[in-house]
Design a protein around this motif. Structure first.
Motif: not given
Length: 166
Positions: A17-18, A20-23
């Protein structure tokens, strides 16, 4: 023979995941924990016979210097997750905590329940720890005949982890 080949891009992984998506996923998880909308399922039906003990595997001392059992290690992880969620949500207290569903077998449900009571649920709220018994199915011989446990009772065996969906 036909072999199926799967492409790596159809399999999900947190490591892919990038940031931003992970956050976003992390924040959604922490929010669900704080709101009391998060649960963990533990499949803990078996005895520790392969470990050389005749009690539930979760009660086994895995040899750590702390002497912590598998159940205790898992409970401490849930407590830490609740703390992290509260901190991530600006100090907001967890509404009810993480619900922990523990599937046991007929032979392990009472020892497991007693162990948790003796250990005061490892600091978790008692109402958040829910034990339930794994189902059973009738036993059959390889010839397809029903096996009997006694003259009037079918032999039964645990239905495995898949029985959870029932």
């Amino acid at each position: 023979l036909m072999f199926l080949h799967f492409s790596v891009d159809i399999c999900g992984s947190v490591s892919n995941l990038d940031p931003e998506t992970k956050k976003t996923y992390e924040n959604n998880t922490f929010e669900a924990i704080v709101k009391g909308q998060y649960a963990v399922l533990l499949l803990a039906g078996g005895q520790g016979t392969r470990l050389g003990v005749y009690y539930p595997k979760g009660m086994y001392d895995v040899g750590l210097p702390s002497k912590k059992t598998l159940f205790q290690l898992q409970a401490e992880r849930l407590l830490k997750l609740q703390t992290l969620a509260s901190e991530a949500m600006g100090g907001q207290q967890c509404k009810s905590g993480i619900a922990w569903y523990i599937m046991t077998s007929k032979t392990t449900i009472e020892p497991t329940r007693n162990f948790f009571e003796k250990k005061d649920y490892f600091g978790l709220k008692k109402e958040n720890v829910r034990f339930f018994e794994q189902g059973t199915l009738p036993c059959f011989s390889f010839a397809g005949k029903i096996l009997m446990d006694s003259k009037y009772q079918l032999a039964r065996a645990p239905d495995g982890n898949g029985g959870l969906y029932r």
